[in-house]
Design a protein around this motif. Structure first.
Motif, mmCIF file in Angstrom:
data_model
loop_
_atom_site.group_PDB
_atom_site.id
_atom_site.type_symbol
_atom_site.label_atom_id
_atom_site.label_comp_id
_atom_site.label_asym_id
_atom_site.label_seq_id
_atom_site.Cartn_x
_atom_site.Cartn_y
_atom_site.Cartn_z
ATOM 1 N N TYR A 53 -1.683 1.515 -4.383
ATOM 2 C CA TYR A 53 -0.307 0.730 -3.574
ATOM 3 C C TYR A 53 0.240 0.793 -4.866
ATOM 4 C CZ TYR A 53 -2.364 -1.863 -7.591
ATOM 5 O OH TYR A 53 -3.095 -2.799 -8.851
ATOM 6 N N ILE A 54 1.569 0.264 -4.289
ATOM 7 C CA ILE A 54 2.764 0.454 -5.252
ATOM 8 C C ILE A 54 2.833 -0.501 -5.505
ATOM 9 C CG2 ILE A 54 4.643 0.717 -4.159
ATOM 10 C CD1 ILE A 54 6.009 2.308 -5.544
ATOM 11 N N GLN A 55 3.224 -1.681 -6.880
ATOM 12 C CA GLN A 55 4.201 -2.722 -7.797
ATOM 13 C C GLN A 55 5.406 -2.601 -7.927
ATOM 14 O OE1 GLN A 55 2.537 -5.869 -11.377
ATOM 15 N NE2 GLN A 55 1.479 -6.104 -9.140
ATOM 16 N N PHE A 56 6.232 -3.501 -8.023
ATOM 17 C CA PHE A 56 6.991 -3.501 -8.472
ATOM 18 C C PHE A 56 7.232 -4.961 -9.871
ATOM 19 C CE2 PHE A 56 8.867 -0.898 -5.489
ATOM 20 C CZ PHE A 56 9.843 0.721 -6.382
ATOM 21 N N TYR A 57 8.211 -4.710 -10.257
ATOM 22 C CA TYR A 57 7.655 -6.797 -10.744
ATOM 23 C C TYR A 57 8.970 -6.845 -11.979
ATOM 24 C CZ TYR A 57 7.020 -3.040 -14.890
ATOM 25 O OH TYR A 57 6.934 -3.132 -16.542
ATOM 26 N N LEU A 78 4.861 -0.062 -11.151
ATOM 27 C CA LEU A 78 3.306 0.254 -11.731
ATOM 28 C C LEU A 78 2.962 0.661 -10.198
ATOM 29 C CD1 LEU A 78 2.319 -2.597 -13.372
ATOM 30 C CD2 LEU A 78 2.600 -0.751 -14.822
ATOM 31 N N HIS A 79 2.013 2.025 -10.646
ATOM 32 C CA HIS A 79 1.640 2.830 -9.538
ATOM 33 C C HIS A 79 -0.154 3.175 -10.032
ATOM 34 C CE1 HIS A 79 0.414 6.001 -7.117
ATOM 35 N NE2 HIS A 79 0.457 5.886 -5.909
ATOM 36 N N GLN A 80 -0.964 2.040 -8.924
ATOM 37 C CA GLN A 80 -2.516 2.952 -9.128
ATOM 38 C C GLN A 80 -3.213 3.014 -7.239
ATOM 39 O OE1 GLN A 80 -3.892 -0.752 -10.260
ATOM 40 N NE2 GLN A 80 -3.478 -0.721 -12.647
ATOM 41 N N GLY A 85 0.745 -1.074 0.032
ATOM 42 C CA GLY A 85 -0.406 0.060 0.028
ATOM 43 C C GLY A 85 1.064 1.323 -0.100
ATOM 44 N N ALA A 86 0.852 2.074 -1.002
ATOM 45 C CA ALA A 86 1.185 3.575 -0.699
ATOM 46 C C ALA A 86 0.336 4.257 -1.659
ATOM 47 C CB ALA A 86 2.865 3.309 -1.525
ATOM 48 N N ASN A 87 0.225 5.654 -1.395
ATOM 49 C CA ASN A 87 0.456 7.027 -2.570
ATOM 50 C C ASN A 87 1.351 7.710 -2.685
ATOM 51 O OD1 ASN A 87 -2.664 6.528 -2.333
ATOM 52 N ND2 ASN A 87 -2.519 6.648 0.084
ATOM 53 N N ILE A 88 1.786 7.573 -3.748
ATOM 54 C CA ILE A 88 2.380 8.601 -5.009
ATOM 55 C C ILE A 88 1.983 8.748 -4.999
ATOM 56 C CG2 ILE A 88 5.028 8.077 -5.372
ATOM 57 C CD1 ILE A 88 5.140 5.501 -3.750
ATOM 58 N N ASP A 89 2.801 10.271 -5.531
ATOM 59 C CA ASP A 89 2.486 11.094 -7.065
ATOM 60 C C ASP A 89 3.019 9.966 -7.833
ATOM 61 O OD1 ASP A 89 2.314 13.156 -9.182
ATOM 62 O OD2 ASP A 89 3.372 15.377 -7.846
ATOM 63 N N ASP A 90 2.174 10.467 -9.336
ATOM 64 C CA ASP A 90 2.387 9.427 -10.438
ATOM 65 C C ASP A 90 3.962 10.245 -11.097
ATOM 66 O OD1 ASP A 90 0.462 8.210 -10.090
ATOM 67 O OD2 ASP A 90 -0.816 8.659 -11.708
#
Length: 465
Positions: A454-458, A449-451, A399-404
């Motif tokens: 949440y933030i996702q690393f792949y 990716l960021h939605q 879970g994270a809220n980051i500026d795109d």
């Protein structure tokens, strides 16, 4: 005219002048002699042919020989009266439309021919501007004359040479005009290229970016050069901007390092002084150890990043999922302490074998896991392994809220999302930079990716049998 045009005009003009001068000298001194030599060779061929056949065949073959070699052939019985003999030869020549105002066979010549010798003579016809080249030989008591007319080359050479001079003058004028047009077509884009190069040299990319291939349509190497310079300009601009950003990040990083080192050192100094003064309430040593650990961690990150940039990777075959489980187990206590729920999903069938540097991939997993633990905002981390086109897709999200606008910056060295330096979530900004460097050197596809929420690393790992 520009410098290039002057050089081209001068070079081409000198070349043409040399060629025409050589032609004039050739016409004047060499060509007449060469022509005479060729004509003598032609007569020699005729006389050799006549000498190889008998008298009867010779008489029958005269018309054919004259036509084949373009010569005049007459013959006459020798006569003791030299005047009568010469008159008969002239009459024979006249019948073949060869009129000579200067022709005479001397007694000495006649005797040599009668004795079986072959004699060559050149009779200058004076005002007729020609000569008559003759070859005399004996054929069965017949005096045979084989001859041909040769035009004087001196006057012809003068006319040709004068024509060459006129041609030279006209050629120079045409050359100057063509060179001016050609060099203008060449130098106009070159001037633009020069301006662009000067802008690039001064790190001013505005003009360079406006300079596109469409502005230079010469369909040659100049257009290719323009296109290459344009590409170079774009790349240099990007590299320059990246360097400026990195410099800014480095300044921020140096300020952060100064803060990160100065703060714990100050705390250590204060608590060490308290120990010396006997003020320890039982927590001073723990505080000093904690601050020392923070400094050590920071230095370790710096050393790791430095080593990764120049390290030699040693690949080996290993089980990717097994390595990940070993890494994750090291964070079990921390996750339980912070009440973080970690879920792991494995949808890959069979063993996940990869060929990579095991220690470096372990460092990737450690950094991603610790990063997720540090920044999760919903106390939850989701990890998954899945099959994708023959590869293993690894994802880790929290879970994270980051500026795109900032999402792609997370890979940059020294970049820290939490500029406030919150001790609970802040770091040196080197962890993900280390991950990026390792994955790039392994030539693996990866990203972030960021939605909302949440933030996702792949990472796509190349699976081997």
């Amino acid at each position: 005219m520009n410098k290039l045009g002057k050089k081209l005009s001068l070079s081409i003009s000198i070349a043409i002048i040399c060629i025409i001068t050589f032609s004039i000298l050739l016409n004047k001194y060499f060509l007449p002699k060469y022509y005479l030599h060729e004509m003598k060779g032609n007569l020699e061929s005729v006389t050799e042919t006549i000498g190889s056949i008998n008298k009867k065949d010779f008489i029958n073959a005269v018309p054919e020989l004259e036509k084949k070699y373009n010569v005049t052939i007459v013959y006459e019985q020798t006569n003791e009266d030299i005047n009568s003999f010469n008159d008969s030869l002239r009459d024979n020549l006249d019948r073949k439309q060869v009129t000579l105002n200067k022709f005479w066979v001397t007694p000495d010549t006649l005797r040599k021919v009668e004795n079986g010798k072959k004699v060559n003579k050149l009779y200058d016809q004076g005002k007729l501007k020609s000569s008559f080249l003759s070859s005399f030989m004996n054929k069965g008591n017949l005096f045979v004359l084989v001859g041909l007319s040769i035009a004087h080359f001196n006057d012809a050479a003068k006319v040709i040479n004068m024509l060459y001079i006129y041609v030279l003058g006209i050629a120079v004028v045409i050359i100057l005009l063509l060179v001016w047009l050609l060099t203008k077509k060449m130098t106009d884009p070159l001037k633009e290229l020069k301006e662009v190069s000067e802008e690039i040299a001064e790190l001013k990319f505005k003009k360079a970016l406006k300079f596109k291939k469409a502005h230079v349509q010469t369909n040659d190497e100049i257009e290719e050069l323009a296109y290459s310079i344009n590409i170079m300009s774009d790349k240099l601009k990007k590299a320059h901007e990246d360097l400026l950003k990195k410099n800014e990040n480095l300044k921020t990083f140096m300020a952060d390092i100064n803060h990160e080192l100065k703060t714990p050192l100050s705390v250590i100094q204060i608590y060490a002084q308290g120990l010396k003064d006997g003020l320890d309430d039982g927590t001073y040593t723990d505080t000093i150890l904690k601050q020392t650990k923070n400094i050590s961690s920071l230095i370790e990150d710096l050393l790791n990043y430095s080593r990764i940039e120049r390290a030699v990777f040693t690949k080996e075959k290993f089980n990717l999922f097994q390595l990940f489980q070993e890494c994750l187990s090291k964070y079990d206590l921390e996750c339980r302490t912070k009440n973080i729920n970690v879920s792991v999903s494995n949808k890959v069938k069979g063993e996940m074998r990869v060929d990579a540097d095991k220690k470096k991939i372990e460092m990737v997993f450690n950094n991603l896991i610790s990063n997720a633990i540090k920044y999760t905002q919903n106390q939850k981390i989701d990890i998954a392994f899945a099959e994708s086109g023959g590869q293993v897709l690894f994802t880790i999200q929290n879970g994270a809220n980051i500026d795109d606008k900032k999402i792609e910056k997370v890979w940059e060295p020294f970049y820290v999302i939490e500029s406030s330096r919150n001790k609970n979530v802040s770091g040196t900004g080197l962890g993900l930079a280390i991950v990026k460097s390792i994955l790039e050197r392994h030539q693996l596809d990866f990203g972030v990716l960021h939605q909302e929420g949440y933030i996702q690393f792949y990472i796509y790992f190349k699976r081997i049998p």
